[in-house]
Design a protein around this motif. Structure first.
Motif, mmCIF file in Angstrom:
data_model
loop_
_atom_site.group_PDB
_atom_site.id
_atom_site.type_symbol
_atom_site.label_atom_id
_atom_site.label_comp_id
_atom_site.label_asym_id
_atom_site.label_seq_id
_atom_site.Cartn_x
_atom_site.Cartn_y
_atom_site.Cartn_z
ATOM 1 N N THR A 38 -11.313 -2.125 3.599
ATOM 2 C CA THR A 38 -9.896 -1.468 3.991
ATOM 3 C C THR A 38 -9.896 -0.219 2.991
ATOM 4 N N CYS A 42 -4.696 1.984 0.471
ATOM 5 C CA CYS A 42 -3.977 1.507 1.482
ATOM 6 C C CYS A 42 -3.495 -0.053 1.067
ATOM 7 N N ALA A 45 -6.480 -2.500 -0.279
ATOM 8 C CA ALA A 45 -7.732 -1.986 -0.731
ATOM 9 C C ALA A 45 -8.404 -3.001 -1.942
ATOM 10 N N TRP A 49 -3.687 -7.721 -1.846
ATOM 11 C CA TRP A 49 -2.588 -7.420 -1.051
ATOM 12 C C TRP A 49 -1.484 -7.453 -1.530
ATOM 13 N N ILE A 75 3.598 -5.045 4.531
ATOM 14 C CA ILE A 75 2.915 -3.996 4.879
ATOM 15 C C ILE A 75 3.794 -3.491 6.222
ATOM 16 N N GLU A 87 4.022 3.345 13.696
ATOM 17 C CA GLU A 87 3.705 2.680 12.379
ATOM 18 C C GLU A 87 2.903 1.445 12.432
ATOM 19 N N GLN A 90 -0.771 2.602 13.001
ATOM 20 C CA GLN A 90 -1.359 2.974 11.923
ATOM 21 C C GLN A 90 -1.777 1.744 10.810
ATOM 22 N N LYS A 91 -0.578 0.883 10.729
ATOM 23 C CA LYS A 91 -0.718 -0.297 9.823
ATOM 24 C C LYS A 91 -1.817 -1.285 10.152
ATOM 25 N N GLU A 94 -5.439 -0.008 9.404
ATOM 26 C CA GLU A 94 -5.914 0.101 7.818
ATOM 27 C C GLU A 94 -6.005 -1.465 7.727
ATOM 28 N N THR A 95 -5.283 -2.261 8.280
ATOM 29 C CA THR A 95 -5.136 -3.849 7.475
ATOM 30 C C THR A 95 -6.452 -4.475 8.206
#
Ligand code: HEM
Length: 297
Positions: A38, A42, A45, A49, A75, A87, A90-91, A94-95
């Motif tokens: 991760t 973000c 990371a 969480w 998130i 959105e 992107q999320k 990252e996740t």
């Protein structure tokens, strides 16, 4: 008139060639390090969480455990409402470390399905439950929507049966769900849903969606039963969890489909029925299933 399908074809071709270049880059660059999948800065990371808060009355949730988990950790918006498609792109990248191409393609598909504009519009999680859009019959984590119209909650008996069937182990002794386990359980669900849901449908496209969704259990989640118990039953990301995809550009559509195709090709309903007959077992009783669904809804 002709321009719309042409535009879609061009968009798909563009995404696939982008995806091919990401797939190639993955073979040329070093993998991400375990513990650092991760990206720094973000949520998640270093395996930290944001706080898990189960959904409250009035919050919007859907049939996708992975998106619900993101809302449960804040998130995505905790109420699951007014989410921008961009959105979500992107999320989820990252996740879960899906590749940018996948993270564009699926939310874009969802926007088209909901007749919304990908770049500007928003949606609520529940909107994704449009039956025979992406949501379909014979899921592994939900009863069919004809039996249980509210698709927002996990159906624990299916999830437990799936995870109990796990036959693999990794080098550290962790129980693993294998491709064979997943194809066997998917076959069982398709046969039994067909027999017990009078409104059952499963077009080819929805078979593919089914195998795609379930293949994330083997790829993003690495088949790890201990993680999947938390993720599927509580829709929570365990402390310390990170995506099992180490590829630097993330899991591409092309690489993902190698697993999806194996799962889908392994599903054999006729063999399941023949084996069941040979074992002297009987089909599921539709009345029993309907009664069980009633007590849950
Ligand atoms: C990109 C946006 C996404 C959308 C629009 C989406 C939508 C959905 C929908 C509508 C379902 C229900 C399908 C059914 O009827 O079984 C579903 C199921 C599922 N999705 Fe997602 N999803 C997304 C991303 C993800 C991601 C990133 C993951 C994994 C990390 C994931 C994992 C799953 C799993 C495991 C299921 C359950 C399959 C089953 O019950 O058989 N999804 N998703």
């Amino acid at each position: 008139m002709v321009l719309e399908p042409l535009g879609k074809l061009f968009n798909t071709a563009a995404v696939l060639s982008w995806d091919a270049s990401l797939t190639l880059t993955n073979t040329l660059r070093w993998n991400r390090k375990v513990g650092q999948v991760t990206p720094a800065g973000c949520p998640g990371a270093g395996g930290k969480w944001p706080e898990f808060i189960p959904p409250k009355e009035g919050d919007s949730r859907c049939s996708c455990p992975a998106l619900n988990a993101m809302a449960n950790h804040g998130i995505l918006p905790r109420d699951g409402k007014n989410i921008k498609f961009t959105e979500m792109n992107q999320k989820i990248r990252e996740t879960y470390n899906f590749a940018a191409s996948f993270c564009y393609f699926v939310p874009n598909y969802a926007a088209t399905m909901l007749k919304k504009d990908y770049a500007n519009d928003t949606f609520d999680l529940v909107d994704l439950d449009l039956h025979n859009g992406i949501e379909h019959d014979a899921s592994l984590c939900r009863q069919d929507s004809a039996l249980v119209p509210d698709q927002s909650k996990p159906h624990a008996p299916f999830i437990r049966e799936l995870l109990d069937s796990a036959s693999g182990k990794d080098n550290d002794g962790n129980r693993l769900l294998t491709i064979e386990d997943l194809t066997k359980y998917s076959t069982k669900r398709r046969v039994e849903a067909r027999e017990t849901n009078p409104d059952f449908t499963l077009a080819k496209v929805h078979k593919t969606f089914g195998s795609s969704n379930s293949s994330t259990l083997l790829t993003i989640f690495g088949g790890r039963v201990d993680d999947l118990e938390t993720i599927l039953l509580e829709e929570r990301l365990p402390d310390g969890w990170e995506s099992r995809i180490l590829a630097p550009m993330g899991l591409t559509v092309i690489t993902f489909n190698l697993t999806v195709l194996r799962v889908e090709r392994g599903i054999d309903e006729e063999k399941f029925i023949a084996d069941r007959e040979a074992a002297g077992a009987t089909p599921k009783d539709p009345a029993e299933t309907a009664a069980a669904a009633e007590t849950l809804s």
